[in-house]
Design an enzyme around this catalytic site. Sequence first.
Site, PDB file in Angstrom:
ATOM      1  N   GLY A   1       0.841  -1.191   0.000  1.00  0.00           N
ATOM      2  CA  GLY A   1       0.000   0.000   0.000  1.00  0.00           C
ATOM      3  C   GLY A   1       0.870   1.233   0.000  1.00  0.00           C
TER       4      GLY A   1
ATOM      5  N   GLN B   1       2.668  10.049   1.757  1.00  0.00           N
ATOM      6  CA  GLN B   1       3.999   9.430   1.834  1.00  0.00           C
ATOM      7  C   GLN B   1       4.902   9.860   0.680  1.00  0.00           C
ATOM      8  OE1 GLN B   1       2.264   5.241   2.412  1.00  0.00           O
ATOM      9  NE2 GLN B   1       4.163   5.156   3.593  1.00  0.00           N
TER      10      GLN B   1
ATOM     11  N   CYS C   1       5.968  -0.102   7.469  1.00  0.00           N
ATOM     12  CA  CYS C   1       5.549   1.089   6.743  1.00  0.00           C
ATOM     13  C   CYS C   1       6.733   1.594   5.938  1.00  0.00           C
ATOM     14  CB  CYS C   1       5.082   2.171   7.712  1.00  0.00           C
ATOM     15  SG  CYS C   1       4.513   3.671   6.889  1.00  0.00           S
ATOM     16  N   LEU C   2       6.481   1.952   4.694  1.00  0.00           N
ATOM     17  CA  LEU C   2       7.559   2.439   3.836  1.00  0.00           C
ATOM     18  C   LEU C   2       8.135   3.758   4.356  1.00  0.00           C
ATOM     19  CD1 LEU C   2       5.953   1.586   0.375  1.00  0.00           C
ATOM     20  CD2 LEU C   2       7.765   0.336   1.575  1.00  0.00           C
TER      21      LEU C   2
ATOM     22  N   HIS D   1      -4.479   1.073   7.724  1.00  0.00           N
ATOM     23  CA  HIS D   1      -3.141   1.694   7.739  1.00  0.00           C
ATOM     24  C   HIS D   1      -3.077   2.849   6.719  1.00  0.00           C
ATOM     25  CE1 HIS D   1       1.461   1.055   7.802  1.00  0.00           C
ATOM     26  NE2 HIS D   1       1.281   1.880   6.791  1.00  0.00           N
ATOM     27  N   GLU D   2      -3.618   2.626   5.519  1.00  0.00           N
ATOM     28  CA  GLU D   2      -3.579   3.680   4.492  1.00  0.00           C
ATOM     29  C   GLU D   2      -4.501   4.841   4.858  1.00  0.00           C
ATOM     30  OE1 GLU D   2      -1.139   3.410   2.772  1.00  0.00           O
ATOM     31  OE2 GLU D   2      -0.858   1.251   2.931  1.00  0.00           O
TER      32      GLU D   2
ATOM     33  N   HIS E   1      -2.861   7.109   7.269  1.00  0.00           N
ATOM     34  CA  HIS E   1      -1.897   8.035   6.660  1.00  0.00           C
ATOM     35  C   HIS E   1      -2.585   9.319   6.208  1.00  0.00           C
ATOM     36  CE1 HIS E   1       2.017   6.101   6.479  1.00  0.00           C
ATOM     37  NE2 HIS E   1       1.529   4.983   5.949  1.00  0.00           N
TER      38      HIS E   1
HETATM   39  O1  GNR Z   1       4.046  -2.651   2.690  1.00  0.00           O
HETATM   40  C1  GNR Z   1       3.335  -2.506   3.695  1.00  0.00           C
HETATM   41  N1  GNR Z   1       2.990  -3.600   4.436  1.00  0.00           N
HETATM   42  C2  GNR Z   1       2.019  -3.590   5.419  1.00  0.00           C
HETATM   43  C3  GNR Z   1       1.937  -4.690   6.275  1.00  0.00           C
HETATM   44  C4  GNR Z   1       0.963  -4.734   7.249  1.00  0.00           C
HETATM   45  C5  GNR Z   1       0.069  -3.702   7.387  1.00  0.00           C
HETATM   46  C6  GNR Z   1       0.146  -2.595   6.559  1.00  0.00           C
HETATM   47  C7  GNR Z   1       1.109  -2.540   5.581  1.00  0.00           C
HETATM   48  S1  GNR Z   1       1.176  -1.164   4.508  1.00  0.00           S
HETATM   49  C8  GNR Z   1       2.878  -1.156   4.095  1.00  0.00           C
HETATM   50  C9  GNR Z   1       3.185  -0.098   3.045  1.00  0.00           C
HETATM   51  C10 GNR Z   1       2.904   1.278   3.600  1.00  0.00           C
HETATM   52  O2  GNR Z   1       3.679   1.891   4.288  1.00  0.00           O
HETATM   53  N2  GNR Z   1       1.749   1.795   3.319  1.00  0.00           N
HETATM   54  O3  GNR Z   1       1.414   3.009   3.815  1.00  0.00           O
HETATM   55 NI    NI Z   2       2.555   3.149   5.699  1.00  0.00          NI
END
Ligand code: GNR
Ligand code: NI
Length: 183
Positions: A52, A57, A99-100, A141-142, A145
Site C-alpha cells: 500500500g 507518503q 511502513c515504507l 493503515h492507508e 496516513h
Molecule cells: O508494505 C506494507 N505492508 C504492510 C503490512 C501490514 C500492514 C500494513 C502494511 S502497509 C505497508 C506499506 C505502507 O507503508 N503503506 O502506507
Molecule cells: Ni505506511
Amino acid sequence: MPAGLPERLPILIAPSPLLKARARAVAAGDEATVRDLLPRMFATMYDAPGIGLAAPQVGTGLRVAVVDLMPDNVQTPLTLINPEIVALSEEMATREEGCLSLPNMYAEVTRPARAKVRFLDETGARREIEADGLLAACLQHELDHLDGVLFVDHLSSLKRNMILRRLAKETRQKQDAPARRFA
Ligand code: GNR
Ligand code: NI
C-alpha cells in the site's frame, strides 16, 4: 501526454511533518493531478516493494491511496480516492505491520479485524469493500496516513519512541559519509 514508464517518487521518512498532516479531499479540479499521480504511486509501491502507499507518503496532501496485496503474485491494483470507513468490527486482530515511511521497523498492531470502506475508484465510480485479514489492516493503515497517523501511533509511547529513535539512528548512519560513520 504520459510517455514511457511512470517515474518513481521519493518516499518521505518519519519524522517528516508532511506525514503528520491531514490530507484534503480530492475535489473537482484535481483530476489532472490525480491522473498523473496514480501511475507514479503504483510504480513507487511496486518498486519498494509494499502492499500500500498513501499520497502523503510521496508528499501530496490529497486523500488518495493505492493498495495491491498481489494475491498469487498477480497484480491486483486497488485505487482509493476519498476513502471513508463505513464500519469496523468489534472484534480486534493483531498482526505485524511495517511502513515504507518507517523503513525496516516492524511491530504488532491491534486493529478492528474487519472494515467496510467506501471510496471512489480511478474512474470516479463509487465503490465499497468489506475486508478482513491483511487487507483490513492495510486499508486502515492507508486511511490512517490520510489523517497523519502512523502505525507507531497505535503502540505504547515506550514502543513508539523506541522505534522512532532506532529509525533516527539508522537514518543518521545512512546519511553520514562512510568515513564519518564511527566518528
Ligand atoms: O508494505 C506494507 N505492508 C504492510 C503490512 C501490514 C500492514 C500494513 C502494511 S502497509 C505497508 C506499506 C505502507 O507503508 N503503506 O502506507
Ligand atoms: Ni505506511
